[in-house]
Design a protein around this motif. Structure first.
Motif, PDB file in Angstrom:
ATOM      1  N   ALA A  93       0.973  -1.324   0.102  1.00 18.08           N
ATOM      2  CA  ALA A  93      -0.030   0.020   0.018  1.00 18.08           C
ATOM      3  C   ALA A  93       1.007   1.169  -0.077  1.00 18.08           C
ATOM      4  O   ALA A  93       0.709   2.097   0.786  1.00 18.08           O
ATOM      5  N   ALA A  94       1.847   1.165  -0.847  1.00 17.17           N
ATOM      6  CA  ALA A  94       2.923   2.193  -0.875  1.00 17.17           C
ATOM      7  C   ALA A  94       2.675   2.814  -2.056  1.00 17.17           C
ATOM      8  O   ALA A  94       2.332   2.311  -3.203  1.00 17.17           O
ATOM      9  N   ASP A  95       3.602   3.963  -2.436  1.00 15.46           N
ATOM     10  CA  ASP A  95       3.616   4.707  -3.607  1.00 15.46           C
ATOM     11  C   ASP A  95       5.029   5.265  -4.132  1.00 15.46           C
ATOM     12  O   ASP A  95       5.577   5.829  -2.948  1.00 15.46           O
ATOM     13  N   VAL A  96       5.460   5.041  -5.207  1.00 13.45           N
ATOM     14  CA  VAL A  96       6.647   5.918  -5.765  1.00 13.45           C
ATOM     15  C   VAL A  96       6.587   6.207  -6.843  1.00 13.45           C
ATOM     16  O   VAL A  96       6.131   5.620  -7.885  1.00 13.45           O
ATOM     17  N   GLU A  97       6.757   7.657  -7.065  1.00  9.22           N
ATOM     18  CA  GLU A  97       6.701   8.404  -8.323  1.00  9.22           C
ATOM     19  C   GLU A  97       7.834   8.998  -8.649  1.00  9.22           C
ATOM     20  O   GLU A  97       8.842   9.661  -7.922  1.00  9.22           O
ATOM     21  N   VAL A  98       8.346   9.115  -9.866  1.00  9.75           N
ATOM     22  CA  VAL A  98       9.513   9.611 -10.690  1.00  9.75           C
ATOM     23  C   VAL A  98       9.012  10.966 -11.458  1.00  9.75           C
ATOM     24  O   VAL A  98       8.056  10.874 -12.313  1.00  9.75           O
ATOM     25  N   SER A  99       9.651  12.002 -11.154  1.00 14.07           N
ATOM     26  CA  SER A  99       9.422  13.229 -12.085  1.00 14.07           C
ATOM     27  C   SER A  99      10.609  14.009 -12.197  1.00 14.07           C
ATOM     28  O   SER A  99      11.466  13.836 -11.539  1.00 14.07           O
ATOM     29  N   ALA A 100      10.799  14.994 -13.173  1.00 11.90           N
ATOM     30  CA  ALA A 100      11.654  15.935 -13.624  1.00 11.90           C
ATOM     31  C   ALA A 100      11.147  17.217 -13.547  1.00 11.90           C
ATOM     32  O   ALA A 100       9.932  17.535 -14.117  1.00 11.90           O
ATOM     33  N   GLY A 101      11.887  18.145 -13.093  1.00 15.09           N
ATOM     34  CA  GLY A 101      11.511  19.594 -13.012  1.00 15.09           C
ATOM     35  C   GLY A 101      12.689  20.286 -13.557  1.00 15.09           C
ATOM     36  O   GLY A 101      13.444  19.839 -14.257  1.00 15.09           O
ATOM     37  N   PRO A 102      12.745  21.719 -13.535  1.00 12.58           N
ATOM     38  CA  PRO A 102      13.608  22.872 -14.006  1.00 12.58           C
ATOM     39  C   PRO A 102      15.030  22.520 -13.867  1.00 12.58           C
ATOM     40  O   PRO A 102      15.869  22.696 -14.258  1.00 12.58           O
ATOM     41  N   LEU A 103      15.147  22.198 -12.182  1.00 11.72           N
ATOM     42  CA  LEU A 103      16.194  22.002 -11.536  1.00 11.72           C
ATOM     43  C   LEU A 103      16.777  20.653 -10.953  1.00 11.72           C
ATOM     44  O   LEU A 103      17.861  20.474 -10.793  1.00 11.72           O
ATOM     45  N   ALA A 104      15.866  19.520 -10.857  1.00 15.42           N
ATOM     46  CA  ALA A 104      16.227  18.642 -10.313  1.00 15.42           C
ATOM     47  C   ALA A 104      15.140  17.368 -10.757  1.00 15.42           C
ATOM     48  O   ALA A 104      13.985  17.733 -11.356  1.00 15.42           O
ATOM     49  N   PHE A 105      15.701  16.149 -10.884  1.00 14.11           N
ATOM     50  CA  PHE A 105      15.043  14.916 -10.894  1.00 14.11           C
ATOM     51  C   PHE A 105      14.734  14.276  -9.473  1.00 14.11           C
ATOM     52  O   PHE A 105      15.551  14.398  -8.563  1.00 14.11           O
ATOM     53  N   SER A 106      13.235  13.927  -9.278  1.00  6.59           N
ATOM     54  CA  SER A 106      12.935  13.491  -8.163  1.00  6.59           C
ATOM     55  C   SER A 106      12.228  11.990  -8.110  1.00  6.59           C
ATOM     56  O   SER A 106      11.605  11.693  -8.946  1.00  6.59           O
ATOM     57  N   PHE A 107      12.522  11.327  -6.865  1.00  3.51           N
ATOM     58  CA  PHE A 107      11.713   9.961  -6.631  1.00  3.51           C
ATOM     59  C   PHE A 107      11.139  10.393  -5.315  1.00  3.51           C
ATOM     60  O   PHE A 107      11.617  10.855  -4.347  1.00  3.51           O
ATOM     61  N   ASP A 108       9.572  10.254  -5.225  1.00  2.00           N
ATOM     62  CA  ASP A 108       8.844  10.765  -4.168  1.00  2.00           C
ATOM     63  C   ASP A 108       8.216   9.474  -3.852  1.00  2.00           C
ATOM     64  O   ASP A 108       7.634   8.652  -4.628  1.00  2.00           O
TER      65      ASP A 108
END
Length: 240
Positions: free
Chosen positions: A57-72
Motif C-alpha cells: 500500500a505504498a507509492d513511488v513516483e518519478v518526475s523531472a523539473g527545471p532544476l532537479a529529478f525526483s523520486f517521491d
C-alpha cells in the motif's frame, strides 16, 4: 501523526533538470522519468514493481523539473525498509528497454500536442517569454520536433550523468526514529557510486539570472518625455 497507522513520506532529489539540457533535448528529463517509473529496476522490472508497491500500500513516483529529478515515495513507517529498497533499486539499477522509452516518448508527444488546451498555462508561458525572451532557460519550451528526437541512448546518458549519490539529497518526514532511519538510509544508499564511465563529478547547472528587460530604458525614456510606456500584455486564444 496517526498513532494507529504511522506513516512517512520522502523525496530523493537529484540535481539536474531541463535548465541543464540543450534546447533540442528539453523533454529528456520527462522522457527519462516516465520510462524509469514504468519500466522499474533490474530487481523489480515492470509489473513486479507495481505489485510490490501494491502489496505494501505504498507509492513511488518519478518526475523531472527545471532544476532537479525526483523520486517521491510514501508508505507505512513499518514498511520503510522495503520501500526504501525499491527506491534505491529504481535509482541505482534502472531499466530502459527501447519499447518503453518509445512509449514514454509517445506520452510526452501527446502532452505537447495538447499544451495549448489550458488557457492558464498558455498565459504563463507567454508571460515568461515576454519577460525573459524565448531563448532564456526560464522561458524556452520543447516542440514536437525536438521531442521526437529523443532516443534511448539519450535517456541512458541522462541517467548516467545525473543520477548519482554526489548529486542527491534525500529527505524523509513522518513517524519514525531518526537514528534508525539514518541507519536504514546508509544501508540502502551508502555504497552507491556513480555509474562506470560517468563524469568524475556532476556537471554544473547553468547559473542564469533574470536578464534586464530590453524595454525598461525605452519605457523610462518615454515616461520622462511624457510619452506612453509599454502597456499590458494581452494574450488572446483562438479556437480553430
Amino acid at each position: 501523526v496517526d498513532d494507529e497507522a504511522p506513516a512517512l513520506r520522502g523525496t530523493q532529489l537529484l540535481k539536474g533538470g531541463s535548465r541543464g539540457l540543450q534546447p533540442e533535448k528539453l523533454v529528456l528529463g520527462a522522457n527519462t522519468a516516465l520510462a524509469q517509473r514504468s519500466v522499474g529496476s533490474a530487481g523489480h522490472p515492470g509489473a513486479a514493481l507495481d505489485a510490490a508497491l501494491a502489496d505494501l500500500a505504498a507509492d513511488v513516483e518519478v518526475s523531472a523539473g527545471p532544476l532537479a529529478f525526483s523520486f517521491d515515495f510514501g508508505c507505512l513507517s513499518s514498511d520503510a525498509p522495503s520501500v526504501l529498497s525499491l527506491v534505491a533499486e529504481l535509482a541505482r539499477d534502472p531499466l530502459f528497454p527501447e519499447d518503453r522509452v518509445a512509449a514514454a516518448r509517445a506520452q510526452v508527444l501527446a502532452s505537447l500536442a495538447h499544451s495549448d488546451d489550458d488557457a492558464g498555462d498558455v498565459a504563463r508561458r507567454t508571460l515568461l517569454e515576454a519577460l525573459y525572451g524565448a531563448d532564456s532557460v526560464y522561458a524556452r519550451r520543447p516542440t514536437l520536433q525536438t521531442a521526437r528526437s529523443v532516443t534511448r541512448d539519450d535517456v541512458v546518458a541522462f541517467a548516467r550523468r545525473w543520477q548519482r549519490p554526489d548529486a542527491a539529497v534525500l529527505g524523509v518526514v513522518g513517524d519514525f526514529d531518526p537514528a534508525a532511519m539514518r541507519a536504514l538510509v546508509e544501508r540502502r544508499f551508502g555504497d552507491w557510486a556513480p555509474a562506470p564511465g560517468a563524469p568524475p563529478a556532476p556537471p554544473e547547472l547553468p547559473t542564469s539570472r533574470p536578464p534586464s528587460l530590453p524595454e525598461e530604458e525605452a519605457d523610462a525614456a518615454a515616461g520622462a518625455e511624457g510619452g506612453q510606456g509599454r502597456g499590458p500584455l494581452l494574450v488572446t486564444l483562438v479556437d480553430r
